[in-house]
Scaffold this active site. Structure first.
Site, PDB file in Angstrom:
ATOM      1  N   TYR A 166       0.184  21.673  22.890  1.00 54.54           N
ATOM      2  CA  TYR A 166      -0.432  20.949  21.732  1.00 54.54           C
ATOM      3  C   TYR A 166       0.379  21.632  20.352  1.00 54.54           C
ATOM      4  O   TYR A 166       0.273  22.813  20.301  1.00 54.54           O
ATOM      5  CB  TYR A 166      -1.685  20.592  21.660  1.00 54.54           C
ATOM      6  CG  TYR A 166      -2.254  19.997  20.238  1.00 54.54           C
ATOM      7  CD1 TYR A 166      -1.709  19.014  19.691  1.00 54.54           C
ATOM      8  CD2 TYR A 166      -3.258  20.915  19.512  1.00 54.54           C
ATOM      9  CE1 TYR A 166      -2.272  18.586  18.338  1.00 54.54           C
ATOM     10  CE2 TYR A 166      -3.544  20.199  18.057  1.00 54.54           C
ATOM     11  CZ  TYR A 166      -3.027  19.338  17.773  1.00 54.54           C
ATOM     12  OH  TYR A 166      -3.262  18.825  16.474  1.00 54.54           O
TER      13      TYR A 166
ATOM     14  N   LYS B  38     -10.478  13.293  22.106  1.00 54.32           N
ATOM     15  CA  LYS B  38      -9.249  12.308  22.960  1.00 54.32           C
ATOM     16  C   LYS B  38     -10.406  11.740  23.929  1.00 54.32           C
ATOM     17  O   LYS B  38     -11.215  10.904  23.741  1.00 54.32           O
ATOM     18  CB  LYS B  38      -8.423  13.444  23.661  1.00 54.32           C
ATOM     19  CG  LYS B  38      -7.702  14.383  22.739  1.00 54.32           C
ATOM     20  CD  LYS B  38      -6.973  13.775  21.522  1.00 54.32           C
ATOM     21  CE  LYS B  38      -6.786  14.777  20.652  1.00 54.32           C
ATOM     22  NZ  LYS B  38      -6.445  14.587  19.413  1.00 54.32           N
TER      23      LYS B  38
ATOM     24  N   ASP C 271      -6.423  24.633  28.181  1.00 52.87           N
ATOM     25  CA  ASP C 271      -6.821  23.402  27.724  1.00 52.87           C
ATOM     26  C   ASP C 271      -6.801  22.134  28.538  1.00 52.87           C
ATOM     27  O   ASP C 271      -5.546  21.971  29.067  1.00 52.87           O
ATOM     28  CB  ASP C 271      -5.760  23.117  26.506  1.00 52.87           C
ATOM     29  CG  ASP C 271      -6.062  21.878  25.547  1.00 52.87           C
ATOM     30  OD1 ASP C 271      -6.828  20.919  26.004  1.00 52.87           O
ATOM     31  OD2 ASP C 271      -5.558  21.977  24.373  1.00 52.87           O
TER      32      ASP C 271
HETATM   33  C1  PLP Z   1      -3.984  18.813  24.052  1.00 54.68           C
HETATM   34  C2  PLP Z   1      -4.762  18.802  22.756  1.00 54.68           C
HETATM   35  N1  PLP Z   1      -5.574  19.892  22.532  1.00 54.68           N
HETATM   36  C3  PLP Z   1      -6.188  20.063  21.322  1.00 54.68           C
HETATM   37  C4  PLP Z   1      -6.099  19.249  20.372  1.00 54.68           C
HETATM   38  C5  PLP Z   1      -6.901  19.504  19.015  1.00 54.68           C
HETATM   39  O1  PLP Z   1      -7.916  18.721  19.134  1.00 54.68           O
HETATM   40  P1  PLP Z   1      -8.531  18.288  17.707  1.00 54.68           P
HETATM   41  O2  PLP Z   1      -7.575  17.223  17.052  1.00 54.68           O
HETATM   42  O3  PLP Z   1      -9.930  17.724  18.177  1.00 54.68           O
HETATM   43  O4  PLP Z   1      -8.850  19.734  16.914  1.00 54.68           O
HETATM   44  C6  PLP Z   1      -5.222  18.082  20.752  1.00 54.68           C
HETATM   45  C7  PLP Z   1      -5.202  17.254  19.379  1.00 54.68           C
HETATM   46  O5  PLP Z   1      -4.280  16.216  19.363  1.00 54.68           O
HETATM   47  C8  PLP Z   1      -4.546  18.113  21.895  1.00 54.68           C
HETATM   48  O6  PLP Z   1      -3.821  16.757  22.202  1.00 54.68           O
END
Ligand code: PLP
Length: 379
Positions: free
Chosen positions: A97, A193, A168
């Site tokens: 990400y 998500k 993740d």
């Molecule tokens: C794979 C992944 N990890 C972490 C995040 C970060 O999450 P947040 O936006 O809830 O802080 C995202 C956000 O798009 C993501 O797609």
């Protein structure tokens, strides 16, 4: 209990006053402490609504303990800053990400934390480990190219080098993949998500062994990224249908990936459930389902993917992912805009790449929309 049963029942604290079936929303931020077994306070991650969620997610991820955060990035940054100090080194997968990538490049230098970005290949991960490596960080399937990293091999490399393995697990969700079963140390989620699933809340989670979760808790109580009771309740409500939603996301994404693969207007499709995907065999080994995310490239005619996006009628060009509605984005101008052009080029994130978060609508309606938009765009 099996996963679908855990989604519905695990963690629920039924209303003791009315015998209602749902966990009440406990709005208090002040709790009596005399004769209480522990001091309860929202920033200590131990209110009833927070604990309900932790219990449910622990059941789903086969974890001993965990914490619920106010965002995925609060979860990820807290884990990193719990275990990293000046002079330490982290190995990270490159294709992750964009916000996590940016967190590392924007913040680590001033704390004196070293880092190496590597591909998702086991040999490269192993080669990048140094004497001072404290964390190996992976994301699989990855955002946005759906690369598959070997979870078991990564955990083994971390153990052999006294480092912690962190994953993740946002794209997979605990329904499709349980990394702790493969000896990973810490699982992080953006609950914004699939866990939330209705594009109406922002939260994060971390699951781990008790001892590690305790260490993360000590730092997290200082950093303060906890989640309020009302959003906790919304997330609990969402998690009850996680299993049925993911089953439909999995089914739809496979149907759409197969359709795109057979359409001559689409030169490239990235979906780990396709046998043509380079990570297919590894995905089969470590996933129960292949997920609802896919990516594809538009053909040469696509000088400007926004034109294609504007032709869509059902699918919405929007940020984020994992909701019940199908949305689409160009990673180069959204999730990965903060990384440099050179880094994007090296990763293979072209301007023509589109990432599709497949919802739970009827797959035929999603396909019809893509088809009409392609026809209008590329007659
Ligand atoms: C794979 C992944 N990890 C972490 C995040 C970060 O999450 P947040 O936006 O809830 O802080 C995202 C956000 O798009 C993501 O797609």
């Amino acid at each position: 209990m099996r996963k679908d049963t855990q989604c519905v029942h695990s963690g629920t604290r039924k209303d003791p006053n009315t015998r209602g079936l749902n966990t009440p929303i406990y709005t208090s931020s002040s709790f009596e402490y005399l004769d209480a077994p522990e001091n309860v306070y929202p920033r200590y991650f131990n209110t009833p609504n927070q604990k309900t969620l932790i219990d449910k997610l622990c059941a789903l991820e086969n974890a001993e303990d965990g914490l619920i955060f106010s965002s995925g990035m609060a979860a990820i940054s807290t884990v990193m800053l719990t275990f990293l100090s000046s002079g330490d080194h982290v190995v990270l997968q490159k294709d992750i990400y964009g916000g996590t990538h940016h967190f590392v490049t924007a913040e680590f230098d001033r704390f004196g934390i070293q880092y190496t970005f590597v591909s998702n290949r086991t040999e490269e991960i192993e080669k990048a480990v140094q004497k001072n490596t404290k964390i190996i960080y992976i994301e699989t399937p990855s955002n946005p190219l759906l690369l598959i990293t070997d979870i078991e091999a990564t955990a083994r490399i971390a153990k052999a080098n006294n480092a912690l393995s962190v994953i993740d697990n946002t794209f997979a969700t605990p329904i499709n993949q349980n990394p702790l079963d493969f000896d990973i140390d810490i699982v992080a989620h953006s609950g914004t998500k699939y866990l939330g699933g209705h594009s109406d809340l922002c939260c994060g989670a971390v699951l781990a062994r008790k001892e590690l979760a305790g260490k993360i808790w000590s730092a997290a109580a200082n950093f303060g990224g906890s989640l309020n009771a009302i959003t906790c309740y919304l997330l609990e409500r969402s998690l009850k249908t996680l299993s049925v939603r993911i089953e439909k996301h999995n089914q739809n994404a496979r149907i759409i990936a197969e359709y795109l693969q057979n359409d001559s207007r689409i030169p490239k499709v990235y979906y780990p459930g396709l046998e043509s995907h380079p990570g297919y065999e590894t995905a089969k080994k470590q996933m129960q389902g292949f997920g609802g995310m896919l990516a594809f490239e538009l053909g040469d005619a696509a000088q400007n993917p926004d034109r294609f996006l504007k032709n869509l009628k059902l699918i919405t060009p929007a940020l984020s992912l994992g909701g019940v509605e199908t949305i689409i984005c160009s990673p180069a101008t959204t999730s990965h805009e903060k990384i440099t052009d050179a880094e994007r080029a090296e990763l293979g994130i072209t301007d023509n790449l589109l990432r599709l978060s497949v919802g739970v609508e009827n797959a035929a309606d999603i396909i019809a929309d893509i088809d009409q938009a392609l026809t209008a765009f590329n007659p």
